[in-house]
Write a protein that holds these residues in place. Sequence first.
Motif, PDB file in Angstrom:
ATOM      1  N   TYR A  14      31.000  38.093  21.600  1.00 14.64           N
ATOM      2  CA  TYR A  14      31.794  39.318  21.519  1.00 14.64           C
ATOM      3  C   TYR A  14      32.724  39.361  22.704  1.00 14.64           C
ATOM      4  CZ  TYR A  14      28.765  41.154  17.882  1.00 14.64           C
ATOM      5  OH  TYR A  14      28.092  41.340  16.712  1.00 14.64           O
ATOM      6  N   ASN A  52      22.847  39.935  10.616  1.00 13.14           N
ATOM      7  CA  ASN A  52      24.138  40.304  10.024  1.00 13.14           C
ATOM      8  C   ASN A  52      24.964  39.073   9.664  1.00 13.14           C
ATOM      9  OD1 ASN A  52      23.568  43.000  10.196  1.00 13.14           O
ATOM     10  ND2 ASN A  52      24.766  43.369  12.055  1.00 13.14           N
ATOM     11  N   LEU A  57      27.630  39.888   6.833  1.00 10.27           N
ATOM     12  CA  LEU A  57      28.293  41.126   7.236  1.00 10.27           C
ATOM     13  C   LEU A  57      29.268  40.873   8.376  1.00 10.27           C
ATOM     14  CD1 LEU A  57      25.349  43.717   7.192  1.00 10.27           C
ATOM     15  CD2 LEU A  57      27.146  43.380   5.496  1.00 10.27           C
ATOM     16  N   ASP A  58      29.112  39.747   9.023  1.00 10.63           N
ATOM     17  CA  ASP A  58      29.930  39.428  10.184  1.00 10.63           C
ATOM     18  C   ASP A  58      30.155  37.915  10.179  1.00 10.63           C
ATOM     19  OD1 ASP A  58      31.347  39.902  12.448  1.00 10.63           O
ATOM     20  OD2 ASP A  58      29.641  40.572  13.670  1.00 10.63           O
ATOM     21  N   GLN A  77      37.198  37.791   3.776  1.00  7.79           N
ATOM     22  CA  GLN A  77      36.484  39.068   3.707  1.00  7.79           C
ATOM     23  C   GLN A  77      36.175  39.494   2.270  1.00  7.79           C
ATOM     24  OE1 GLN A  77      36.883  42.592   5.709  1.00  7.79           O
ATOM     25  NE2 GLN A  77      37.688  41.763   7.617  1.00  7.79           N
ATOM     26  N   GLY A  78      37.179  39.349   1.415  1.00  2.00           N
ATOM     27  CA  GLY A  78      37.002  39.752   0.018  1.00  2.00           C
ATOM     28  C   GLY A  78      35.965  38.878  -0.675  1.00  2.00           C
ATOM     29  N   ALA A  81      32.530  39.815   0.471  1.00  4.47           N
ATOM     30  CA  ALA A  81      32.031  41.043  -0.164  1.00  4.47           C
ATOM     31  C   ALA A  81      31.417  40.715  -1.518  1.00  4.47           C
ATOM     32  CB  ALA A  81      33.175  42.047  -0.322  1.00  4.47           C
ATOM     33  N   ARG A  82      32.123  39.914  -2.306  1.00  9.51           N
ATOM     34  CA  ARG A  82      31.600  39.553  -3.623  1.00  9.51           C
ATOM     35  C   ARG A  82      30.342  38.680  -3.502  1.00  9.51           C
ATOM     36  NH1 ARG A  82      36.808  40.874  -5.157  1.00  9.51           N
ATOM     37  NH2 ARG A  82      37.771  39.289  -3.857  1.00  9.51           N
ATOM     38  N   ARG A  84      28.137  38.770  -1.050  1.00 10.55           N
ATOM     39  CA  ARG A  84      27.024  39.664  -0.680  1.00 10.55           C
ATOM     40  C   ARG A  84      26.477  40.373  -1.908  1.00 10.55           C
ATOM     41  NH1 ARG A  84      30.326  41.281   3.617  1.00 10.55           N
ATOM     42  NH2 ARG A  84      30.917  43.191   2.526  1.00 10.55           N
ATOM     43  N   ALA A  85      27.410  40.905  -2.718  1.00 12.87           N
ATOM     44  CA  ALA A  85      26.983  41.657  -3.898  1.00 12.87           C
ATOM     45  C   ALA A  85      26.098  40.792  -4.792  1.00 12.87           C
ATOM     46  CB  ALA A  85      28.208  42.158  -4.666  1.00 12.87           C
ATOM     47  N   PHE A  90      20.070  44.247   1.203  1.00 10.32           N
ATOM     48  CA  PHE A  90      19.896  44.707   2.585  1.00 10.32           C
ATOM     49  C   PHE A  90      18.938  45.893   2.663  1.00 10.32           C
ATOM     50  CE2 PHE A  90      23.960  42.629   2.446  1.00 10.32           C
ATOM     51  CZ  PHE A  90      24.043  41.951   3.652  1.00 10.32           C
ATOM     52  N   PHE A  92      17.648  48.578   5.785  1.00  8.19           N
ATOM     53  CA  PHE A  92      17.876  48.933   7.193  1.00  8.19           C
ATOM     54  C   PHE A  92      16.770  49.842   7.715  1.00  8.19           C
ATOM     55  CE2 PHE A  92      22.019  48.385   5.153  1.00  8.19           C
ATOM     56  CZ  PHE A  92      22.574  47.396   5.950  1.00  8.19           C
ATOM     57  N   ASN A  96      19.672  54.267   5.084  1.00  5.03           N
ATOM     58  CA  ASN A  96      21.076  54.220   4.687  1.00  5.03           C
ATOM     59  C   ASN A  96      21.297  54.465   3.206  1.00  5.03           C
ATOM     60  OD1 ASN A  96      21.947  53.916   7.242  1.00  5.03           O
ATOM     61  ND2 ASN A  96      22.396  51.740   7.112  1.00  5.03           N
ATOM     62  N   ARG A 157      17.091  49.479  -4.201  1.00  2.78           N
ATOM     63  CA  ARG A 157      18.541  49.223  -4.235  1.00  2.78           C
ATOM     64  C   ARG A 157      18.824  47.782  -3.842  1.00  2.78           C
ATOM     65  NH1 ARG A 157      22.172  52.632  -0.193  1.00  2.78           N
ATOM     66  NH2 ARG A 157      21.177  51.233   1.295  1.00  2.78           N
TER      67      ARG A 157
END
Lengths: 230, 385
Positions: A14, A52, A57-58, A77-78, A81-82, A84-85, A90, A92, A96, A157
Amino acid sequence: MGALVEIRSLSKVYERGRQRIEVLHHIDMDVQEGDFVALMGPSGSGKTTLLNLIGGLDSPTEGSLTVAGERIERLTQGQLARWRAAHVGFVFQFYNLLPMLSAQRNVELPLLLTKLASKERRRNASVALQLVGLADRATHKPGELSGGQQQRVAIARAIVSDPTLLVCDEPTGDLDRQSAEDVLGLLQELNREHGKTIIMVTHDPKAAEHAGRTLHLDKGTLVGGEQVAA
Amino acid sequence: MKYLHLVWAALRRRKVRTGLTLLSIVVAFLLFGLLESVNSVFGEAGHTVGSAHRLITISRTGLFTPMPISLEAQIRAVPGVEAVTGYTFFGGSYQNPKQVIGSMFAVGRNFFSLYPELKVAPAALRQFDATQTGAIVGAALAQRYHWKVGEQIPIKAMIYPRKGGSYTWTFDLVGIYHARSPFEEQDFLLRLRYFNEAAAFGNNRVGLFVEKIGNPQGASGVAAAIDALSNNSGHETKTQSDSAFAVDFLSQFVDIGLIMHAIMGAVFFTLMLLTGNTMAQAVRERTGELAVLKTLGFTNGTVLSLVLAESVLLVVLGGALGLGAAALAVHLLQHQIGAALPMMPVGGAIWLRGGTLMLLIGLLVGALPARRGMRLRIVDALAGR
Ligand SMILES: Nc1ncnc2c1ncn2[C@@H]1O[C@H](COP(=O)(O)OP(=O)(O)OP(=O)(O)O)[C@@H](O)[C@H]1O
Ligand SMILES: [Mg+2]
């Protein structure tokens, strides 16, 4: 084909202005399909960061990260996202859930991204709720459920779109002993009977006992080799 | 569509805040509807059918100075003039002084041929010609006082007594005319010949001449020729096109359009600040939830659309309620109070303009919060950073 999760020389840095914080240093790690791995370590050691990255996620600063045969550090990124789906569920520490939606609607959320018709979405969500033992709470909002129940809804979920991999960040961190046992039992069942691969971050050695093996992270490095569960 | 319940849930999250914002949107669009309804009347005034073929002559000293009726024959002889009629204001009230009939005129026999947009049955027109005390009134006016053809209507004159001193005139209603809007159906028309014969003063003088011309391009030449008739006569005239006259007449009072636009500008500016703030707050306090959606695989684009949909839904909901209320208010005012309201019904054109405005405001107001939601980094938001 190798392990489900294959991590090679993974680093995460970071940058804050001129400051460079190297949170993970050249991590190598494999998780086989069907594993239940507990990830332990002191606060700030990089557990969440690693989880993550595995969950997409990262993105890592260096190294390679192969999950289910996909080099996910190369995805946009796009695409991520797909991905991950389709592949990751996940869970937490603080559940959440969306507070305005019923348990049923919360569990249906990931299915909105699929081609399923609304009837099938409803049915699959009901099955998932049954699996976590909350079929009778389908219409309740998160605010009307106990912490343990909320976490079970969150697990429903996470599994409703049938992902191969579950990543859980301190899933029992906010629960009392009994609720924690319920949740851990549920994860174990998902691992043993439904073949889900699980990576779980925890501070609680008792929780780690439910896993097949435990990895220790300290200051961004995996330490002490691998312990195999009794 | 399958995301609608998410958008809806987001709006219901803070019921009071959403309610208050909604209320201010309703009020803004209610105001918009009412002002548009007034505004479109003034817009119409300049575009009356056949108005390009019409000139209006008034006294150079002003609308309220009468001119001799003898001028009518002279105007008729001016090349380019196809027809002319003179008429005069005749103010009066019905059963009590509050029932003022604002636009009451003593008109010549060919009045209706100069105003083809006022529709009247030929039989009624023949009756009007044949009855000295005959009157024709607009449909909206007749409806207000429940007048029926054949009825005798006593009117208390405001300016003109009859010979003998009585201010009460009794007219026989022989016909009713129809126009495009209730606003144009407010006239009470009596015969200029009856007025000239019966009035104690003011006879044989008129307030206006209306001319029909063959060629609108030649209007200014014809107008100059008409005005030349009375040069240096002591009753000099000013001739304008019908629409120029209407605009002139209204701008005697105020620049209505400007005032309305200023009001609406202020209202919508405030509305955007308010709604913008609501949306910004709504997204800020939902950072965690939006991050969860992204975690589950919702793309940046989807999150952007969800927030935009939320603000558009909010504005459209409030806007539709407000415009609906405006439509209802105008309807009630026109049909129950029935005053000679300078208002048009809230119709398709206003809804179209209003709807466009709602969409625009919704998108504009949602844009920044939506961008914020889209750019949100999952790991930071989940960690509460
Ligand atoms: N976005 C970021 N920017 C800067 N530093 C970060 C960021 N995210 C994490 N860190 C730092 O990385 C280190 C590891 O954080 P991480 O959350 O992975 O720890 P953790 O092992 O999960 O700790 P805990 O047990 O307290 O949850 C911490 O020092 C943290 O401050
Ligand atoms: Mg952590």
